[in-house]
Design an enzyme around this catalytic site. Structure first.
Site, PDB file in Angstrom:
ATOM      1  N   CYS A  73       0.861  -1.179   0.000  1.00  0.00           N
ATOM      2  CA  CYS A  73       0.000   0.000   0.000  1.00  0.00           C
ATOM      3  C   CYS A  73       0.894   1.225   0.000  1.00  0.00           C
ATOM      4  O   CYS A  73       1.722   1.390   0.908  1.00  0.00           O
ATOM      5  CB  CYS A  73      -0.892  -0.009   1.245  1.00  0.00           C
ATOM      6  N   CYS A  89      -0.833   3.825  -6.564  1.00  0.00           N
ATOM      7  CA  CYS A  89      -1.699   3.108  -5.630  1.00  0.00           C
ATOM      8  C   CYS A  89      -1.826   1.684  -6.148  1.00  0.00           C
ATOM      9  O   CYS A  89      -2.034   1.483  -7.357  1.00  0.00           O
ATOM     10  CB  CYS A  89      -3.074   3.771  -5.542  1.00  0.00           C
TER      11      CYS A  89
END
Length: 262
Positions: free
Chosen positions: A73, A183
């Site tokens: 992440c 992302c």
């Protein structure tokens, strides 16, 4: 110790894009994946909230005896990985937008970055941009709303396309030749992005580099699994298991999913 699993966590299903790269390169390694979908997206939370969620995820994976943890992440990496490395006695692999390779290869000297607010506002992102993109115009866009759409299984929906049209407009106006996906959810938008971007614009994400770094760190620490068999993989989510399973279609039967109530 070498037979212990690799732990991977993300704010949801997006990190499965990283898992696929790791499994492709290290198919003999067991893995445990944690999708904290209930708290997605991390990019809209405060630094303290992101840190506490990252600690919770780390301790879950350590309780499963993981030998190394991949923070799959971008937002959690930029806001929490320094703390995790200082306070837990296992190697951590982080992920951040692949600005450096994009900057080195760009011919137009104009690079677009699509990422969450939490990543774009982090000190690590600004450090990387300053030190590896000198002379490059970086066009940043927050992908607000995209993570929620992907988590809902709507990556290819008309709504996703409308959001992307707005986000891509300033980049196309600037005539970028590279789009950096900041992302781990965003690689699932690549089919749509391919339709919307000119052919000369290359899309780059960090998945392959993270897999190579994971392999390197395992070897450096003597943690590589000597087994030549196929690894076993367990996926945990605190949201709809069916959504997670939809991102794992086509994987082998040694993949198991489970709902986690936390």
């Amino acid at each position: 110790m070498n037979n212990r699993p690799i732990g991977i966590f993300d704010s949801g299903v997006g990190g499965t894009s990283i898992w696929k790269e790791i499994n492709g390169l290290l198919s003999n390694e067991d893995t445990i994946y944690l999708a904290d979908s209930k708290n997605a997206p991390y990019g809209e939370k405060s630094e303290e909230q992101i840190l506490q969620l990252s600690i919770k995820n780390t301790e879950f994976l350590l309780a499963k005896d993981c030998k190394l943890i991949v923070v799959a992440c971008n937002t959690a990496t930029t806001n929490a990985i320094s703390y995790l490395r200082e306070n837990y006695d296992v190697p951590f692999i982080g992920i951040e937008p692949a600005i450096k390779p994009a900057a080195l290869q760009s011919q137009s000297k104009k690079v677009g970055v699509l990422a969450t607010k939490g990543t774009l506002s982090s000190s690590l992102f600004h450090y990387t941009s300053k030190n590896h993109a000198s002379g490059i115009q970086i066009i940043e866009q927050e992908g607000t709303g995209l993570v929620k759409l992907i988590e809902a299984g709507m990556a290819n929906s008309a709504m996703s396309k409308r959001v992307l049209e707005i986000k891509l407009a300033p980049m196309l106006a600037a005539e970028i030749d590279y789009l950096v996906l900041g992302c781990t959810h965003y690689p699932y938008l690549i089919p749509v992005l391919r339709e919307m971007l000119p052919e000369n614009v290359k899309i780059i994400d960090s998945g392959e580099a993270v897999a190579r770094q994971t392999k390197s760190v395992l070897e450096q620490n003597g943690l590589s699994n000597p087994s030549e068999g196929k690894g076993k993989h367990h996926f945990f989510t605190n949201a709809d298991v069916r959504i997670l399973e939809s991102f794992l279609k086509g994987e082998k039967s040694n993949v198991k999913t489970a709902f986690l109530d936390f």
